[in-house]
Each structure stands twice: as structure tokens, then as C-alpha cells.
Design an enzyme around this catalytic site. Sequence first.
Site, mmCIF file in Angstrom:
data_model
loop_
_atom_site.group_PDB
_atom_site.id
_atom_site.type_symbol
_atom_site.label_atom_id
_atom_site.label_comp_id
_atom_site.label_asym_id
_atom_site.label_seq_id
_atom_site.Cartn_x
_atom_site.Cartn_y
_atom_site.Cartn_z
ATOM 1 N N GLU A 116 -27.034 -8.389 10.174
ATOM 2 C CA GLU A 116 -26.489 -8.299 8.931
ATOM 3 C C GLU A 116 -25.996 -7.556 7.989
ATOM 4 O O GLU A 116 -26.023 -8.416 7.439
ATOM 5 C CB GLU A 116 -26.240 -10.102 8.623
ATOM 6 C CG GLU A 116 -26.443 -11.156 9.736
ATOM 7 C CD GLU A 116 -25.921 -12.983 9.456
ATOM 8 O OE1 GLU A 116 -24.920 -13.573 9.904
ATOM 9 O OE2 GLU A 116 -26.244 -12.972 8.422
ATOM 10 N N GLY A 119 -18.405 -11.818 5.829
ATOM 11 C CA GLY A 119 -16.965 -13.245 4.937
ATOM 12 C C GLY A 119 -15.853 -12.146 4.453
ATOM 13 O O GLY A 119 -15.424 -12.447 3.539
ATOM 14 N N ASN A 148 -23.418 -20.381 12.050
ATOM 15 C CA ASN A 148 -23.473 -20.323 10.147
ATOM 16 C C ASN A 148 -23.221 -21.161 9.787
ATOM 17 O O ASN A 148 -22.088 -20.663 8.896
ATOM 18 C CB ASN A 148 -24.268 -19.260 9.859
ATOM 19 C CG ASN A 148 -25.093 -19.809 8.497
ATOM 20 O OD1 ASN A 148 -25.276 -20.630 7.697
ATOM 21 N ND2 ASN A 148 -24.665 -18.522 7.691
ATOM 22 N N GLU A 172 -27.296 -14.163 2.333
ATOM 23 C CA GLU A 172 -26.985 -15.362 0.784
ATOM 24 C C GLU A 172 -28.210 -15.703 0.261
ATOM 25 O O GLU A 172 -28.205 -15.759 -1.430
ATOM 26 C CB GLU A 172 -25.944 -15.770 1.355
ATOM 27 C CG GLU A 172 -24.251 -15.046 1.446
ATOM 28 C CD GLU A 172 -24.093 -16.514 2.664
ATOM 29 O OE1 GLU A 172 -24.060 -16.985 3.029
ATOM 30 O OE2 GLU A 172 -22.580 -15.652 2.729
ATOM 31 N N LYS A 230 -23.536 -22.619 6.649
ATOM 32 C CA LYS A 230 -23.587 -22.138 4.989
ATOM 33 C C LYS A 230 -23.502 -23.514 4.281
ATOM 34 O O LYS A 230 -23.539 -25.299 5.102
ATOM 35 C CB LYS A 230 -22.217 -21.185 4.145
ATOM 36 C CG LYS A 230 -22.699 -20.319 5.544
ATOM 37 C CD LYS A 230 -22.068 -19.079 4.973
ATOM 38 C CE LYS A 230 -21.766 -17.567 5.843
ATOM 39 N NZ LYS A 230 -21.801 -16.683 5.220
ATOM 40 N N HIS A 290 -31.588 -14.931 5.069
ATOM 41 C CA HIS A 290 -29.858 -14.498 5.170
ATOM 42 C C HIS A 290 -29.529 -13.711 3.986
ATOM 43 O O HIS A 290 -30.269 -14.701 2.596
ATOM 44 C CB HIS A 290 -29.184 -15.709 5.403
ATOM 45 C CG HIS A 290 -27.864 -15.258 5.546
ATOM 46 N ND1 HIS A 290 -26.591 -15.372 4.507
ATOM 47 C CD2 HIS A 290 -27.048 -15.706 6.469
ATOM 48 C CE1 HIS A 290 -25.663 -15.035 5.051
ATOM 49 N NE2 HIS A 290 -25.126 -15.281 5.725
ATOM 50 N N SER A 304 -18.561 -10.801 10.012
ATOM 51 C CA SER A 304 -16.741 -11.550 10.235
ATOM 52 C C SER A 304 -16.854 -11.391 11.852
ATOM 53 O O SER A 304 -15.772 -10.912 12.417
ATOM 54 C CB SER A 304 -16.025 -10.502 9.859
ATOM 55 O OG SER A 304 -16.228 -10.414 8.231
HETATM 56 C C1 PEP Z 1 -22.842 -15.414 8.105
HETATM 57 O O1 PEP Z 1 -23.038 -15.466 7.204
HETATM 58 O O2 PEP Z 1 -24.178 -14.860 8.803
HETATM 59 C C2 PEP Z 1 -21.990 -14.803 9.069
HETATM 60 C C3 PEP Z 1 -21.679 -14.053 9.480
HETATM 61 O O3 PEP Z 1 -20.737 -15.044 8.207
HETATM 62 P P1 PEP Z 1 -18.988 -14.299 8.668
HETATM 63 O O4 PEP Z 1 -19.500 -14.611 10.125
HETATM 64 O O5 PEP Z 1 -17.972 -15.440 7.860
HETATM 65 O O6 PEP Z 1 -19.249 -12.854 8.179
#
Ligand code: PEP
Length: 251
Positions: free
Chosen positions: A165, A171, A11, A96, A13, A94, A211
Site C-alpha cells: 500500500e 485515500g 478496510n 495509518e 477504518k 497499516h 485508491s
Molecule cells: C487503506 O486504507 O487500506 C486503503 C487502501 O484506503 P483507500 O482505498 O481509501 O485508498
Amino acid sequence: MAERNPLVIANWKLNGGIDLLCTSVAAFIGKHFETDIAICPPYIYMRDMLNFLQHSEIIVGSQNISKYASGAYTGETSAKMVKQAGGGLCLIGHSERRQMFGESNASCQIKVNQALEVNLMPILCIGENLQQRDAGVTKDVLFKQLEETLGEIECSGEQLCVAYEPVWAIGTGKAASPDDAQNIHAYIRCQLASIKGEDFAEKVRILYGGSVNKDNAADLLKNKDIDGLLVGGASLDAEHFMQICKVADAN
Ligand code: PEP
């Protein structure tokens, strides 16, 4: 037991430009992976990435779709447009988008339907935030997200994926431990069996995101209910992302 081929999704972003994104996946060109690998660039780069990756097996997807099929909706991109551009999957819900753009379970349900209608694979993202985790309501939150989004949807388990998630892990550098992630994935599969039936639950791929990096990917993927990974930050680093995909292949 159903064979669930691993799926690793990047992803990207709101990151670019095109040079950085090409560099992140250049090493995949001409290579074979058993794992399904996908990248979700910003919409504007989807075509560029498809051209760049035409001699690779990488699937290109979108980070979102509109809940509308067409019409006077300025700034929107429909599932059909993503499909016509060559997209194979789309992220939906997602965290976000839930946090910053008012995405709800109701809008996710509409989007999942829009995607299925044009044969675009929806990746439904669910997860609890830190407050909900601390309040001990993680499972209630996840059940509500699954029930309200998928309860009325007609599809088989192979046609969509769920990405767990935890919002507190995205993040932050603090991934869920492999045991905790497996427990939650097993719970999700069990609830999907009650909502959508055993066959659906057996076939649906449940990805972990939050992460993920090249050092924790193997321990996460060893678990029987973790069928793949959704990777944010680490997917922008060419070497890290390749390592994660290799780990998935070796699993
Ligand atoms: C995401 O935004 O879907 C995600 C998993 O981000 P990160 O791996 O940076 O935590």
C-alpha cells in the site's frame, strides 16, 4: 506454479455506524464467490457483522491486534480475542497505524507472531511514503519492512499475506498504475524468495491497496503478481465493493 486464490479485503477504518456497514455488504448474503472476500470493521462491530453475515462466505477480520497476549494493557485487543470472536484475519502495520500510532517493523514482527500462534491470518501492510518515493528509495524501504518483520518468522506462504500500500496512494484518489504496481509486487515476491525461500514466495498472496475502485480494479488484478486488493474508501459503497469483488471473480 502455486494457485493463489484472489483475496479482496475491505478496510472500514473508523467508520460506522452499524447500519451503514450492514448496507455495504448486505448484497453478499447468499451469494457465492470464488474470490476470498473479507471485511475489517472496527472491533466493536465484528460480532454484529459475523451475525449479519452468517449466511454469506465473507470472512470478518480486524484492523489491528495487540502485540500483547494478555494482561494489564488497557484498551488493547489480542489476537486470541479476535480469533475467539470469529475473526479469520487481521491487518498488521497499516500505514495509518505506522504514522499515527507508532507502529514499527519490530512491533509488526511481534504481532505477526501473535496472529500466527492462534491461527489468525496476518495481512502485513507495507509501503513507501511520498518523500521516500521521490527520493528513489521505495525498494529499500520495502525490503527493510519485509526483512525486519518476516526475517525471523516461521510460517509458510499460505499462512500470511502481504499488502503493498503506497502511502501516497491511500485515500488520495491516485492509485499506482497497474504496471508500476506489478513491478513492485514482482520485486516484493523476489525479495520474499530471498528472505523466506522460493516456496514461500510462490505461495504468498500479495495484495495491492491505495485508491482501488471499481474502474481500476480489473487492470490491477490482470497482473500476475497482484493476488488481490485491500480497499478502503470504495469498500463503504455497496455497489462499488460488489463490483470490485465481481471483477476479482472474473479475473
Ligand atoms: C487503506 O486504507 O487500506 C486503503 C487502501 O484506503 P483507500 O482505498 O481509501 O485508498
